[in-house]
Design a protein around this motif. Structure first.
Motif: not given
Length: 152
Positions: A51-67
């Motif tokens: 969950k963004l804002g709890a478990d993951l950074s914006v950068e990790q979220g952006a990499e997830a979106a890239r995937r």
């Protein structure tokens, strides 16, 4: 430069299009538009959860979106009979971000997919977009994105 050549230059090999896990199809073509079902954030190890804002950074979220974007390209490649040269343009992305109620950087997360599409498709990758929050996504994944492509 062809899309396949650009992917090769970036060192990206598209995986096989992920199979649907319920009663739907990976894409539907109507006329010259291909509507690709939502693709969840996953890599070779499996789903990218959090969950963004709890478990993951914006950068990790952006990499997830890239995937997610990589999976979207895999689906449109399948829709085009293996020929990405048929892609005229990416019309729209809709991104869903699994996030806390106070998280407001959904656009920065979905930029991971948008930036990837422009990097691979060039001007054909410029698109309309929505980036919204969700309090939960299937399998607890961080991001899910669907897309509409125009093909020849």
């Amino acid at each position: 430069m062809s899309i396949e050549a650009r992917l090769a230059e970036l060192g990206i090999t598209l995986p096989d299009a992920p199979a649907p896990v319920a009663n739907y199809v990976g894409f539907v073509q109507t006329g010259n538009l291909v509507h690709v079902s939502g693709q969840i954030s996953q890599n070779e190890s499996g789903p990218i959860r959090g969950k963004l804002g709890a478990d993951l950074s914006v950068e990790q979220g952006a990499e997830a979106a890239r995937r997610c974007a990589i999976s979207l390209l895999s689906q449109v490649k399948k829709a085009c009979g293996g020929d990405l040269g048929r892609v005229v343009r990416l019309v729209k992305l809709t991104g869903f971000v699994n996030s806390t109620p106070d998280f407001t950087d959904q656009p920065k997360v979905i930029n991971g997919a948008s930036d990837f599409m422009v990097e691979v498709l060039g001007d054909k990758g410029r698109h309309a977009r929505a980036a919204v929050s969700s309090n939960s996504l299937p399998l607890g994944v961080a991001v899910e994105i669907d897309a509409i492509f125009e093909i020849a």
